[in-house]
Design an enzyme around this catalytic site. Structure first.
Site, PDB file in Angstrom:
ATOM      1  N   GLU A   1      -9.416   5.744  -8.412  1.00  0.00           N
ATOM      2  CA  GLU A   1      -8.800   4.612  -9.132  1.00  0.00           C
ATOM      3  C   GLU A   1      -9.928   3.593  -9.367  1.00  0.00           C
ATOM      4  O   GLU A   1     -10.270   3.294 -10.493  1.00  0.00           O
ATOM      5  CB  GLU A   1      -7.661   4.010  -8.293  1.00  0.00           C
ATOM      6  CG  GLU A   1      -6.952   2.827  -8.950  1.00  0.00           C
ATOM      7  CD  GLU A   1      -5.887   2.183  -8.029  1.00  0.00           C
ATOM      8  OE1 GLU A   1      -5.921   2.425  -6.805  1.00  0.00           O
ATOM      9  OE2 GLU A   1      -5.036   1.434  -8.557  1.00  0.00           O
TER      10      GLU A   1
ATOM     11  N   HIS B   1       4.598   8.642  -8.595  1.00  0.00           N
ATOM     12  CA  HIS B   1       3.679   7.633  -8.042  1.00  0.00           C
ATOM     13  C   HIS B   1       4.354   6.272  -8.126  1.00  0.00           C
ATOM     14  O   HIS B   1       4.261   5.572  -9.133  1.00  0.00           O
ATOM     15  CB  HIS B   1       2.361   7.660  -8.834  1.00  0.00           C
ATOM     16  CG  HIS B   1       1.279   6.810  -8.255  1.00  0.00           C
ATOM     17  ND1 HIS B   1      -0.065   7.119  -8.376  1.00  0.00           N
ATOM     18  CD2 HIS B   1       1.317   5.653  -7.560  1.00  0.00           C
ATOM     19  CE1 HIS B   1      -0.796   6.180  -7.781  1.00  0.00           C
ATOM     20  NE2 HIS B   1       0.043   5.272  -7.285  1.00  0.00           N
TER      21      HIS B   1
ATOM     22  N   HIS C   1       5.222   3.017  -5.378  1.00  0.00           N
ATOM     23  CA  HIS C   1       5.249   2.384  -4.053  1.00  0.00           C
ATOM     24  C   HIS C   1       6.528   1.573  -4.002  1.00  0.00           C
ATOM     25  O   HIS C   1       6.691   0.628  -4.790  1.00  0.00           O
ATOM     26  CB  HIS C   1       4.032   1.474  -3.875  1.00  0.00           C
ATOM     27  CG  HIS C   1       2.721   2.193  -4.039  1.00  0.00           C
ATOM     28  ND1 HIS C   1       2.016   2.688  -2.972  1.00  0.00           N
ATOM     29  CD2 HIS C   1       2.013   2.524  -5.154  1.00  0.00           C
ATOM     30  CE1 HIS C   1       0.906   3.275  -3.414  1.00  0.00           C
ATOM     31  NE2 HIS C   1       0.889   3.198  -4.735  1.00  0.00           N
TER      32      HIS C   1
ATOM     33  N   HIS D   1      -4.590   8.606  -3.030  1.00  0.00           N
ATOM     34  CA  HIS D   1      -5.168   7.827  -4.121  1.00  0.00           C
ATOM     35  C   HIS D   1      -6.673   8.112  -4.101  1.00  0.00           C
ATOM     36  O   HIS D   1      -7.318   7.992  -3.037  1.00  0.00           O
ATOM     37  CB  HIS D   1      -4.961   6.336  -3.902  1.00  0.00           C
ATOM     38  CG  HIS D   1      -3.573   5.842  -4.172  1.00  0.00           C
ATOM     39  ND1 HIS D   1      -2.458   6.384  -3.603  1.00  0.00           N
ATOM     40  CD2 HIS D   1      -3.131   4.835  -4.976  1.00  0.00           C
ATOM     41  CE1 HIS D   1      -1.383   5.727  -4.036  1.00  0.00           C
ATOM     42  NE2 HIS D   1      -1.761   4.781  -4.865  1.00  0.00           N
TER      43      HIS D   1
ATOM     44  N   ASP E   1       3.596   3.094 -10.551  1.00  0.00           N
ATOM     45  CA  ASP E   1       2.804   2.560  -9.428  1.00  0.00           C
ATOM     46  C   ASP E   1       3.547   1.422  -8.706  1.00  0.00           C
ATOM     47  O   ASP E   1       4.182   1.666  -7.684  1.00  0.00           O
ATOM     48  CB  ASP E   1       1.419   2.114  -9.916  1.00  0.00           C
ATOM     49  CG  ASP E   1       0.344   2.124  -8.836  1.00  0.00           C
ATOM     50  OD1 ASP E   1       0.637   2.518  -7.698  1.00  0.00           O
ATOM     51  OD2 ASP E   1      -0.802   1.750  -9.144  1.00  0.00           O
ATOM     52  N   ASP E   2       3.422   0.203  -9.230  1.00  0.00           N
ATOM     53  CA  ASP E   2       4.078  -0.976  -8.629  1.00  0.00           C
ATOM     54  C   ASP E   2       4.733  -1.758  -9.767  1.00  0.00           C
ATOM     55  O   ASP E   2       4.201  -2.791 -10.213  1.00  0.00           O
ATOM     56  CB  ASP E   2       3.026  -1.845  -7.922  1.00  0.00           C
ATOM     57  CG  ASP E   2       2.309  -1.082  -6.825  1.00  0.00           C
ATOM     58  OD1 ASP E   2       2.875  -0.921  -5.731  1.00  0.00           O
ATOM     59  OD2 ASP E   2       1.179  -0.614  -7.081  1.00  0.00           O
TER      60      ASP E   2
HETATM   61  N1  ADE Z   1      -0.814   0.250  -2.896  1.00  0.00           N
HETATM   62  C1  ADE Z   1       0.105  -0.069  -3.800  1.00  0.00           C
HETATM   63  N2  ADE Z   1      -0.359   0.188  -5.031  1.00  0.00           N
HETATM   64  C2  ADE Z   1      -1.613   0.677  -4.897  1.00  0.00           C
HETATM   65  C3  ADE Z   1      -2.608   1.128  -5.793  1.00  0.00           C
HETATM   66  N3  ADE Z   1      -2.438   1.147  -7.114  1.00  0.00           N
HETATM   67  N4  ADE Z   1      -3.780   1.545  -5.289  1.00  0.00           N
HETATM   68  C4  ADE Z   1      -3.978   1.536  -3.982  1.00  0.00           C
HETATM   69  N5  ADE Z   1      -3.084   1.120  -3.104  1.00  0.00           N
HETATM   70  C5  ADE Z   1      -1.903   0.698  -3.548  1.00  0.00           C
HETATM   71 ZN    ZN Z   2      -0.509   3.641  -6.141  1.00  0.00          ZN
END
Ligand code: ADE
Ligand code: ZN
Length: 345
Positions: free
Chosen positions: A205, A22, A24, A202, A283-284
């Protein structure tokens, strides 16, 4: 838990082979690179320094983050920018012993501002090929649909992806969750399934357990991204456990986006205890303050995870991946060996 055990666990986290499921790629854009690309491409950013970019990363919810995420990706213009972004991520996680990465990209975040699909994907793929050569990291690419956009836009994106489908392992669903339920994309996901693509989304969340049910029953996904709120629904957890779905949890993301208010509230241990195939991911990472090993360390410390539990998370990351069974078995054997060594056999 003794200090000696904590040290041993820290070394184990650093050494254990792992897959990231996971991530991005646009969320790995570090402030330094954002600033450099803005200068290189003549893009105006509302920040006058790298420090000002970092200081802006305070989010009360998912949408506040997404607003900056879409702003930041505007510096990505040329094929080389997508290459630089992707190779920098692989270089970084190679040091975390990531052996395999299943990487999300958001084509609509680029095509909507006039960047051709082919330019985006060719830069990413060139870096993934180089990453295999240089760092020995295998990878798969997952194309995400932005759920705040229309079904029509998702279909148009799939059409643009047609010439590249050989190199796309699957599709995902991301962006603003609440108000954009999975069922909005039922038809496009059905088409992707027919085209032989793997499916992830997703769900849960910020959205309710019902969105996770829809992702399973309507979209018929192979793997759940986040899924935190599944814990509110016993029948849903039973379904996830019985059918062996993998969840890609992202502890530091959850903290930074106020999905949890303390890292000790991360669902990682509760899910492992209930038999869910949980994994740990970043994630990011540039926006949330840590790459994959930072996420492992954060939950290990906050939840007092054992070395065996860390090993389970790493095994789950390969078993939940889209790798072939032989490769999964090889990684599993390697992890088992490391556990034995760490126990002193
Ligand atoms: N795009 C990038 N990170 C995300 C996340 N955690 N949830 C939804 N969309 C995303
Ligand atoms: Zn994500």
């Amino acid at each position: 838990m003794t200090q000696a055990y904590r040290k041993k666990r820290e070394a184990f986290i650093a050494a254990v082979p792992k897959a990231e499921l996971h991530l991005h790629i646009e969320g790995s854009l570090e402030p330094q690179m954002m600033f450099a690309l803005a200068n290189r491409n003549g893009v105006q950013l509302p920040y006058d320094s790298v420090e000002a970019i970092s200081a802006a990363y305070q989010f009360a919810n998912l949408q506040e983050f997404l607003d900056l995420y879409y702003l930041g990706m505007q510096v990505l213009i040329e094929e080389q920018d997508f290459y630089d972004l992707t190779i920098a991520y692989l270089d970084r996680v190679h040091r975390d012993n990531v052996r395999h990465a299943e990487i999300f990209f958001d084509p609509q975040g680029h095509t909507e501002r006039g960047i051709p699909f082919g330019r985006v994907i060719s830069g990413i793929l060139r870096a993934l090929d180089d990453g295999q050569q240089r760092f020995g990291i295998s990878s798969k690419l997952i194309m995400c649909f932005l759920r705040h956009l229309s079904e029509e836009s998702a279909f148009a994106t799939l059409a643009e992806a047609e010439p590249w489908l050989e190199r796309i392992a699957g599709v995902g669903l991301d962006s603003s969750e609440v108000g954009h339920p999975p069922e909005k994309f039922a038809r496009v996901f059905a088409k992707c399934r027919d085209r032989g693509l793997r499916l992830v989304a997703h769900a849960g969340e910020e959205g309710p357990p019902d969105y996770v049910w829809q992702a399973l029953d309507t979209l018929r996904i192979d793997r759940i991204d986040h899924g935190n709120r599944a814990l509110e629904d016993k029948a849903l957890i039973k379904r996830i456990v019985d059918d062996g779905y993998t969840l890609t949890l992202c502890p530091l993301s959850n903290l930074k986006l106020c999905v949890i208010n303390d890292i000790a509230k991360s669902p990682v241990k509760t899910m492992l205890d209930q038999g869910v195939k949980a994994t740990v991911n970043s994630d990011d990472p540039s926006y949330f303050g840590g790459y994959i090993n930072d996420n492992y360390h954060a939950v290990a410390n906050a939840l007092d995870l054992t070395i065996e539990e860390i090993a389970t998370l790493a095994v789950n990351s390969f078993e939940g991946s889209f790798l072939d069974a032989d490769e999964v078995a090889e990684r599993r054997a390697e992890i088992d060996q490391l556990v034995k060594q760490s126990a002193g056999y």
